[in-house]
Scaffold this motif. Sequence first.
Motif, PDB file in Angstrom:
ATOM      1  N   LYS A  80      15.730   6.351   6.937  1.00  0.00           N
ATOM      2  CA  LYS A  80      14.955   7.591   6.912  1.00  0.00           C
ATOM      3  C   LYS A  80      14.269   7.831   5.564  1.00  0.00           C
ATOM      4  N   ALA A  81      14.624   7.046   4.559  1.00  0.00           N
ATOM      5  CA  ALA A  81      14.114   7.320   3.208  1.00  0.00           C
ATOM      6  C   ALA A  81      12.944   6.421   2.823  1.00  0.00           C
ATOM      7  N   ALA A  82      12.307   5.781   3.802  1.00  0.00           N
ATOM      8  CA  ALA A  82      11.196   4.892   3.482  1.00  0.00           C
ATOM      9  C   ALA A  82      10.026   5.678   2.897  1.00  0.00           C
ATOM     10  N   ASP A  83       9.395   5.112   1.904  1.00  0.00           N
ATOM     11  CA  ASP A  83       8.276   5.774   1.229  1.00  0.00           C
ATOM     12  C   ASP A  83       6.979   5.078   1.605  1.00  0.00           C
ATOM     13  N   TRP A  84       6.254   5.681   2.539  1.00  0.00           N
ATOM     14  CA  TRP A  84       4.977   5.125   2.965  1.00  0.00           C
ATOM     15  C   TRP A  84       3.828   6.044   2.549  1.00  0.00           C
ATOM     16  N   ALA A  85       4.041   6.853   1.509  1.00  0.00           N
ATOM     17  CA  ALA A  85       3.048   7.850   1.118  1.00  0.00           C
ATOM     18  C   ALA A  85       1.727   7.209   0.722  1.00  0.00           C
ATOM     19  N   ALA A 130       0.494   4.334   1.741  1.00  0.00           N
ATOM     20  CA  ALA A 130      -0.179   3.823   2.934  1.00  0.00           C
ATOM     21  C   ALA A 130      -0.794   4.970   3.729  1.00  0.00           C
ATOM     22  N   ALA A 131      -0.093   6.108   3.806  1.00  0.00           N
ATOM     23  CA  ALA A 131      -0.645   7.254   4.530  1.00  0.00           C
ATOM     24  C   ALA A 131      -1.897   7.794   3.849  1.00  0.00           C
ATOM     25  N   ILE A 170       1.534   7.724  10.278  1.00  0.00           N
ATOM     26  CA  ILE A 170       2.199   6.836   9.317  1.00  0.00           C
ATOM     27  C   ILE A 170       3.345   7.568   8.628  1.00  0.00           C
ATOM     28  N   ARG A 171       3.106   8.793   8.179  1.00  0.00           N
ATOM     29  CA  ARG A 171       4.165   9.559   7.509  1.00  0.00           C
ATOM     30  C   ARG A 171       5.337   9.828   8.453  1.00  0.00           C
ATOM     31  N   THR A 172       5.032  10.165   9.687  1.00  0.00           N
ATOM     32  CA  THR A 172       6.098  10.486  10.640  1.00  0.00           C
ATOM     33  C   THR A 172       6.933   9.258  10.958  1.00  0.00           C
ATOM     34  N   ALA A 189      -0.938  -0.673   8.258  1.00  0.00           N
ATOM     35  CA  ALA A 189      -0.256  -0.128   7.089  1.00  0.00           C
ATOM     36  C   ALA A 189       1.146  -0.711   6.944  1.00  0.00           C
ATOM     37  N   ALA A 190       1.874  -0.818   8.056  1.00  0.00           N
ATOM     38  CA  ALA A 190       3.227  -1.374   8.003  1.00  0.00           C
ATOM     39  C   ALA A 190       3.202  -2.832   7.585  1.00  0.00           C
TER      40      ALA A 190
END
Length: 784
Positions: free
Chosen positions: A389-394, A396-397, A409-411, A436-437
Motif C-alpha cells: 500500500k505504500a508504493a510511491d507513484w506520484a 508517474a501520476a 495511477i495514484r489509486t 507508467a507501471a
Amino acid sequence: MTALPGETPGTGGTDTPQDAVSPPDEAGAQEPTADADPASDGAGAAEVVDPASTEAAEPDAGAEAEAANTEGATEAEAASTDAEGASADTDTEGAGTDAASPAPELSEAQAELAAQRELRERIEQRKAAKAAPIAAGAGLSGTAADLLAAVRAVESGEKTGSAFFASPTPAQAPRRPAPAAAQPPRTPAPQAAPAPQSASPEALDAVRAVLVEGGAPEALARPAVGALGEQAGELLRTDPWQLLAVPGVRPEQADGFARALLGADCGPDDGRRTAALVGWVLERAALQGHTALDAGDVRAALAERAVNDPDAAVLEAVEEGVALLFQEGGDEEPEETEADAAETDGGGLAPDADAPGEPARILLGLDRYALAEESLADGLARLVNTCEKAADWAEAAAAAPSPSAAELIRTTAAAGLVTHSGGEAARAEPAALIAAARGLGLRAFGAAHSEDGRRRLSAATGDPDTAVTLAGLLSGAQGPGRDEDGALALDLLVVLDAPQLDVEGAAVLVEALADGARLVLSGDPGVLGSAGAGRVFADVLAARTCPQVVSRTPDPGPIGELVSGIGIGELNQVDAPGKEVVIVPVRDAGEAVHRTVQLVADSVPRAFSIPADETQVITVGHGGAAGTRVLNDALKQRLNPGPGRFGGFDPGDRVVHVPAPGRAVPGVVRSADAEGLHLDCGGVPVVVPQERVESSVRHGWALSAHQAAGMRWPAAVVVLPGDAAQGLSRPWVYTAFGRGERHLSVVHGVDQALPHAVAQVPAQERTTRLRPLLEALPTPDAAS
C-alpha cells in the motif's frame, strides 16, 4: 433435438420463457431483452436523413417481409421433437483469436476448459460418496447442511429468520508470493481448433441402444456421452430424466423417453424426474445470466411442470446434491442445528420462504457457480489485503496524459483491486497506467476480451508486448507465462471489457494471480453483460469493496455524443455534418435486408471510403426475416457469391468461429483441405476440422450485439426491423450503436420503440451471490 456444439449458453436474459429451451441459432448467443412499447413516447430519435437524398442510403425495392426473431426468441421449429438444440444461443463475447502456443502446448480453449474442470473436481469427489440411499438432510455437510437445517427451523416457526444465515466468510488459502522472475513468453504458432472429447465406440453403442428403445433420436448419443460420461447408457436406463442434461432436450421430451423405458413405473412426482427438473431450471437460469434463483421461482417452475409437491421436490434435490441452498439477508452467524429438529409436517419449504417481516431470502444454485462465486470473492479479498500500500507513484501520476489517468495511477498505487469505468475514449487511461507501471520497472499487462481489443490496446500503449487477450493470457499463448508455482508472472494486470467477464472465467483468472499482484477491472458499465452466468463487474462496483475511478473523458464526435446520451436514457438528435450518423427508415423486414446490403456494398464505401470488409452489420436476433442468418445469406450473395463448396463456405467469406463456449472469433475463410477449413482470425491462422465446421463456424458479415461487444469497426450498420421491438433495451442499443468508429447507419423500422427502449427498458437483472459474498469478506482497505 441435438444442440450444435458450437452454440453456447449464457446471456443476461432472453425473451423466451424461463421454462422454454430456445433452438440453436448462429454460432454465438441470445441476448437479454425486455418488453418495449412501440406506441410509447420517448426522447427524440437521432437525425433522420431521407435515403433518397443521401449517399448512405439509396432507395430500391425491398424483399418480402417475414416475422423477425428478437434476441433469443423461440422459433417455430423449436416445438419439434427433432428440433436442433436448446443450448440457448449466446451472443458470445466477441473475443478475438489468440495466438496459439506451440504444438505440444494446450490450445486456448483446452486450457480454459481444463481450468474449469479443476474447479469442478472437488464437486465430483463429494458426489462420488453418495452411492447409497440417504436419509433426508443427511446428504449434506458443512455449510449446506447448516443452511438446510436453519431454513427448516425458520419455516417451522421454531426460530426467527434473524437468527440465521449471515454469509460465513470463506477461509483464505495460503498463497505464494509474486515471483521475482518470469518465464519467457511462448512464441505463438498456428493452431488447430480443439477437437471434441472422444467417446468410446462401446459407450456410444450402449447409449444408442437405450435411445432407440426410448424413442429418442440416435443423434443424441454423442452429446449424451459428452454430458453424462462413459456410463451414460446405464445411467439413462436407470434414470431416463438424466436426458435433460443433454443440451437441446426439453422436459416433455425427457418425459416421453422415460415413459417408453419405465412404463407405469414413472409419474410426475418421481424423485428422479423432480431432481432432474430442478437442475434443468437452474441451468436455464444460468443461460440467462443467473448464478442462483429464488426458491419461490424454482417451485413455481416445477408446478408448471405438473410437480404436485414442489416444496418436497426442492428439498429432495438439495439433499441429493443437485442444487445448493443459500439464504441471504440475515445479520447473524448461523447457529448449530440438527436437520431432524427442523423437520416440518409438510416436509417442504414454506411458500414465502420467510416469516412475515423477515428480510432473509432463500436461493438455490448449482454447485459449479456457487464454488466459482465463493472462490472469486475470496480471491478478490486476497488481492485487496496483500498488495503493497505504500508504493510511491506520484511522479508517474504527474506525467499522466489526463487528469483521469493520473487519478487511476495514484489509486492503483495504493490498492490491490481497483475498478475503472468509462467509454471508448477512457480506454486511454488504462493504457497510460500500464505504461507508467512499466516505467517503474513493474511487469504490467493489459488483457482485452478480443483480438481487436488487444490491437487497440497495443496501439494505445505503443508496445505490443503489453497487450494480450484474456484467453491467450490464461492459456499461456500470450503474455508473461507462469512462474514456478503456477501463478501468472506479473505485478499488475488491467482487464479491459470487464463487463464481459463471467463468474467462472473471473474465478480462474483471479486464482492465477499471486499474492501482492494488483488487478484493475476496467470497462463500460452501460454495455451488455457477459455471455456466461454472473455479473462480475457490476457486483464488484455495487459491493464497493475497492476504490472506484470514474473517467471524466467523454467520447468525441457525433457518435460519441449519441451513445453518451443513450447511456443516461436519452436518445437525442445530434449534429452530424459529415454524415457520421445516418438514420435509414424502412417499412418492413424485407426492405431492411435490402437497405442493409446496399449500405454495406455501395453507399458506405462510396461516401466514406470504408470498404465492405471493414463495415459490420449488427442486428437483434439470429432468426427471422432480418436476423443474422438472412442478412448473411444476402450479404454473401452480393459480396462473395459462390457455391459454398467447403461445407457451405468459400474463400473470402467472413465468418465467426466459436472455439469454446463463450467465445466468438471473427475471421475470414482462406482455403480448405483434408485437414479442415483454414481461417485467418485476426492474423492468426486457425484450422477447423471438417467434422466441426458445421457446428462451430457461421458466416459473419452480420453479428448480434453480444457477439460484437468488445470490438469496433470503422463503420457499423445496425438493423432494427419492425418486429424486433421486443428485443430492444438500453444496454442493447448502447452496445450496438457504439460499435462504429467513423460512421453509424441505423436501418430503422421500430418507430417509437427505439426511444422507449432507451428511456424505459434498462438491463435485465441477474440474480447472483457475489455482491453479498464480497460485502461479508474482510476488506479493511476498501474505499467507500
